[in-house]
Design a protein around this motif. Structure first.
Motif, PDB file in Angstrom:
ATOM      1  N   GLN A  87      78.519  15.908   8.152  1.00  0.00           N
ATOM      2  CA  GLN A  87      76.973  16.167   7.732  1.00  0.00           C
ATOM      3  C   GLN A  87      77.042  15.722   6.326  1.00  0.00           C
ATOM      4  O   GLN A  87      76.640  17.251   5.666  1.00  0.00           O
ATOM      5  CB  GLN A  87      76.450  17.009   8.851  1.00  0.00           C
ATOM      6  N   THR A  89      75.220  15.861   2.381  1.00  0.00           N
ATOM      7  CA  THR A  89      73.875  15.278   2.493  1.00  0.00           C
ATOM      8  C   THR A  89      74.337  14.681   0.729  1.00  0.00           C
ATOM      9  O   THR A  89      74.909  15.497  -0.351  1.00  0.00           O
ATOM     10  CB  THR A  89      73.257  16.855   2.136  1.00  0.00           C
ATOM     11  N   THR A 112      74.071   7.574  -1.001  1.00  0.00           N
ATOM     12  CA  THR A 112      73.951   7.592  -0.259  1.00  0.00           C
ATOM     13  C   THR A 112      75.009   6.871  -0.245  1.00  0.00           C
ATOM     14  O   THR A 112      75.748   6.920   0.919  1.00  0.00           O
ATOM     15  CB  THR A 112      72.617   7.801   1.055  1.00  0.00           C
ATOM     16  N   THR A 122      76.049   9.974   5.824  1.00  0.00           N
ATOM     17  CA  THR A 122      75.961  10.922   4.748  1.00  0.00           C
ATOM     18  C   THR A 122      74.398  10.738   6.091  1.00  0.00           C
ATOM     19  O   THR A 122      74.109   9.882   6.254  1.00  0.00           O
ATOM     20  CB  THR A 122      75.551   9.826   3.542  1.00  0.00           C
ATOM     21  N   LYS A 123      73.991  11.927   6.463  1.00  0.00           N
ATOM     22  CA  LYS A 123      72.583  12.754   6.779  1.00  0.00           C
ATOM     23  C   LYS A 123      71.321  12.724   6.229  1.00  0.00           C
ATOM     24  O   LYS A 123      69.973  12.246   6.733  1.00  0.00           O
ATOM     25  CB  LYS A 123      72.976  13.317   7.990  1.00  0.00           C
ATOM     26  N   LYS A 124      71.311  13.163   5.346  1.00  0.00           N
ATOM     27  CA  LYS A 124      70.604  13.490   4.430  1.00  0.00           C
ATOM     28  C   LYS A 124      70.217  13.141   2.723  1.00  0.00           C
ATOM     29  O   LYS A 124      71.039  13.030   2.357  1.00  0.00           O
ATOM     30  CB  LYS A 124      69.735  15.196   4.923  1.00  0.00           C
ATOM     31  N   ILE A 126      68.087  13.693  -0.984  1.00  0.00           N
ATOM     32  CA  ILE A 126      66.947  14.606  -1.615  1.00  0.00           C
ATOM     33  C   ILE A 126      66.981  14.971  -3.100  1.00  0.00           C
ATOM     34  O   ILE A 126      67.704  14.573  -2.975  1.00  0.00           O
ATOM     35  CB  ILE A 126      67.835  16.399  -1.571  1.00  0.00           C
ATOM     36  N   THR A 135      62.614  15.310   0.890  1.00  0.00           N
ATOM     37  CA  THR A 135      64.214  15.578   1.109  1.00  0.00           C
ATOM     38  C   THR A 135      64.153  14.446   2.652  1.00  0.00           C
ATOM     39  O   THR A 135      62.758  13.895   3.538  1.00  0.00           O
ATOM     40  CB  THR A 135      64.308  16.350   2.184  1.00  0.00           C
ATOM     41  N   TYR A 136      64.873  13.242   2.728  1.00  0.00           N
ATOM     42  CA  TYR A 136      64.716  11.999   3.594  1.00  0.00           C
ATOM     43  C   TYR A 136      66.133  12.149   4.401  1.00  0.00           C
ATOM     44  O   TYR A 136      67.132  12.500   3.777  1.00  0.00           O
ATOM     45  CB  TYR A 136      65.080  10.430   2.786  1.00  0.00           C
ATOM     46  N   GLU A 137      65.923  11.465   5.452  1.00  0.00           N
ATOM     47  CA  GLU A 137      67.082  11.329   6.412  1.00  0.00           C
ATOM     48  C   GLU A 137      67.678  10.527   6.422  1.00  0.00           C
ATOM     49  O   GLU A 137      66.333   9.061   6.492  1.00  0.00           O
ATOM     50  CB  GLU A 137      66.436  11.803   8.615  1.00  0.00           C
TER      51      GLU A 137
END
Length: 183
Positions: A87, A89, A112, A122-124, A126, A135-137
């Motif tokens: 996962q 970031t 990302t 890629t899940k997050k 910043i 912070t973005y999903e």
């Protein structure tokens, strides 16, 4: 002239979002804004990047100034921080707080997209602006929108004609105004 075999960077995406004329001028006329005091100062604030790692909860491995390249996307760049393996970031650190930061957000999303293609899911994302953290999903919609933005940026850069833009308030302090065909 810019060659179609060349890559663009997340910085080009950031510039495109700010004003499409800037990456067109950079790639077609090889002009770059000279480094300002604030740019130089921000570059020297490596401690901020390291401090960001300590204040954020990031999955190991944590990679600082991590280079990525995707021939498929024709996109390459060095992310400030890429962490995790299953996962992922991605973190983009700016030394100073900004009121307008949409162009920095899309620069982060370009990283990302690169991470998704080269590292893994890629899940997050910043974005650190001075002391403030956004912070973005990372969703399929985010990645698709970013891919479209990469394609638009490539199309503008590869064109012999400048993109259509209109003067705005930000033009008054733009270093590239001296080369801009709008003026």
């Amino acid at each position: 002239m810019w060659s179609s075999s060349d890559y663009i960077t997340p910085l080009d995406i950031k510039q495109y979002v700010y004003c499409p004329m800037i990456p067109w001028l950079i790639h077609n006329f090889h002009v770059r804004e000279p480094e300002t005091y604030s740019m130089e100062n921000a570059r020297q604030i490596r401690a901020l990047r390291l401090q960001s790692i300590q204040t954020l909860v990031l999955e190991p491995p944590v990679r600082v100034e991590f280079p990525m390249r995707s021939p498929q996307l024709r996109l390459r760049g060095t992310a400030d921080i890429v962490s995790g393996s299953k996962q992922v970031t991605v973190v983009e650190v700016k030394a100073y707080k900004r009121h307008e930061y949409n162009h920095f957000k899309w620069q982060l999303f370009a990283y990302t997209l690169l991470s998704e293609k080269t590292v893994g899911p890629t899940k997050k994302a910043i974005l650190v602006l001075g002391e403030k953290t956004h912070t973005y999903e990372v969703t399929l919609e985010t990645l698709d929108a970013t891919r479209r933005l990469v394609d638009k940026t490539l199309k503008v850069i590869e064109s012999e004609k400048p993109p259509q833009t209109s003067p705005s308030a930000k033009c008054s302090s733009c270093w590239y105004k001296r080369y801009c065909p709008v003026f």
